[in-house]
Design a protein around this motif. Structure first.
Motif, PDB file in Angstrom:
ATOM      1  N   VAL A 273      91.287  17.160  19.500  1.00  0.00           N
ATOM      2  CA  VAL A 273      90.188  16.294  19.394  1.00  0.00           C
ATOM      3  C   VAL A 273      89.403  16.422  18.435  1.00  0.00           C
ATOM      4  O   VAL A 273      89.035  15.313  17.572  1.00  0.00           O
ATOM      5  CB  VAL A 273      89.220  15.975  20.863  1.00  0.00           C
TER       6      VAL A 273
ATOM      7  N   GLY B 231      82.132  14.773  26.169  1.00  0.00           N
ATOM      8  CA  GLY B 231      81.301  13.839  26.707  1.00  0.00           C
ATOM      9  C   GLY B 231      79.919  14.290  27.621  1.00  0.00           C
ATOM     10  O   GLY B 231      78.972  13.870  27.353  1.00  0.00           O
TER      11      GLY B 231
ATOM     12  N   GLN C 147      88.034  16.203  26.160  1.00  0.00           N
ATOM     13  CA  GLN C 147      87.083  14.992  26.051  1.00  0.00           C
ATOM     14  C   GLN C 147      86.098  14.846  27.310  1.00  0.00           C
ATOM     15  O   GLN C 147      84.939  14.488  26.680  1.00  0.00           O
ATOM     16  CB  GLN C 147      88.182  13.647  26.071  1.00  0.00           C
ATOM     17  N   ARG C 148      86.313  15.319  28.301  1.00  0.00           N
ATOM     18  CA  ARG C 148      85.450  15.453  29.412  1.00  0.00           C
ATOM     19  C   ARG C 148      84.210  16.503  29.008  1.00  0.00           C
ATOM     20  O   ARG C 148      83.219  15.957  29.220  1.00  0.00           O
ATOM     21  CB  ARG C 148      86.125  15.934  30.647  1.00  0.00           C
TER      22      ARG C 148
END
Ligand code: GDP
Length: 314
Positions: free
Chosen positions: A24, A305, A301-302
């Motif tokens: 990412v 976020g 990604q979690r």
């Protein structure tokens, strides 16, 4: 977008999330890696967690073990056996090249950080891989069988002795490296992520480096940890066993408690949702078991976020 992140990591468990984060973030990720497991073997300086990180992020890792190199050959170990040499710690032929090169450069006076940076570049690893210390700090395991160096406990004795206490010899002589300080002071830093590594064996040594805990606390960004314990069990390795031996209930609540004062968010596995109310900080639920690359990227990604949410950006 130049948002940067710092991850704190040990070996196999931590490296899984680092791989997701690296997909990412690429070069916007800096990984501070435990070196408490480092030791000298056969005159060579071995840095197991740094190597696991480098091999995982470069795709060279052995997918069956999660450490060492894929398609490895073992001519050296067989020849060593023929000479009656020690067999308890396996060094594959390709892996050996890294230990020889690292030892050569350390003896020439270079830092572990500089050498690791060059190896990372040579292997095409985009994130910065930063050893927690350039001075030797050794995790020592006090057990019912006596005092053991980390690899003697972990590899030679297969984590069987009962752990009574852990200590980090040499920590008082260590100091936060300029490279780690710079990563934590970067104005583009957006979050710090404690990977699902063993809190006692992989993250505590790193927090024992003088100046590191303070620099983490001073960074004005969200700090989160991902649970290495799911449903009261470690996914792999001795984390739950050691917690029991140290008199700690092996569950995610105890891991979050262990990081109290350091973190402002905790990623709890969905399976443990019923524990949410007992976690002493803000909780994000996620599927934290990382079997596939997609699992690793999704968890990365979690985490990102969650940091954005804690910072009030999402
Ligand atoms: P080691 O130095 O090789 O033991 O690696 P680490 O300390 O980085 O990781 C060990 C921890 O990773 C153990 O507590 C495992 O439970 C945890 N772990 C391994 N794989 C996973 C996974 O897929 N998800 C989660 N949540 N934890 C994991």
């Amino acid at each position: 977008m130049s948002a940067r992140y710092v991850a704190l990591s040990g070996g196999v468990g931590g490296a899984k999330l680092c791989l997701g984060l690296s997909h990412v973030l690429g070069d916007r990720l800096s990984i501070v890696v435990n070196t408490g497991d480092d030791f000298e073997h056969l005159g060579l300086f071995v840095s197991p967690d740094v190597d696991t990180t480098l091999y995982t992020l470069s795709g060279l890792v052995n997918p069956e073990t999660g450490w060492g190199r894929r398609d490895e050959t073992w001519t050296f170990m067989r020849a060593l056996e023929g000479l009656g040499g020690p067999q308890w710690f396996n060094l594959g032929d390709g892996d050996l090249a890294l230990h020889v090169e690292r030892t050569r450069r350390l003896k020439a006076g270079e830092t572990l950080t500089a050498i690791t940076g060059d190896v990372a570049r040579a292997l095409g690893v985009k994130p910065r891989v930063l050893p927690m210390s350039d001075a030797p700090i050794a995790t020592i395991v006090e057990t019912d069988e006596g005092v053991l160096g980390f690899q003697h406990y972990f590899v030679r004795r297969r984590c069987e002795p009962v752990v009574k206490r852990l200590r980090f010899d040499g920590a008082e002589r260590g100091t936060i490296t300029p490279e780690i300080r710079a990563a934590l002071n970067d104005p583009e830093l957006r979050g710090i992520i404690v990977c699902p590594s063993n809190p006692w064996l992989s993250i505590d040594p790193l927090l024992a480096v003088p100046g590191l805990r303070e620099a983490l606390a001073a960074a004005p960004v969200p700090k989160i940890a991902v649970t290495p314990i799911i449903d009261g069990k470690a996914v792999k390795g001795p984390t739950a066993k050691i917690m029991g031996e140290l008199g700690i209930t092996p569950d995610a609540v105890a891991v979050a408690d262990h990081y109290a004062g350091l973190i402002d968010g905790f990623v709890l596995d969905e399976q443990d949702a019923s524990l949410s109310a007992r976690i002493g900080t803000t909780v994000a639920l996620a599927q934290t078991l990382m079997r596939t690359l997609d699992d690793k990227i999704a968890l990365a990604q979690r985490c990102i976020g969650f940091c954005e949410k804690l910072a009030g950006r999402a």
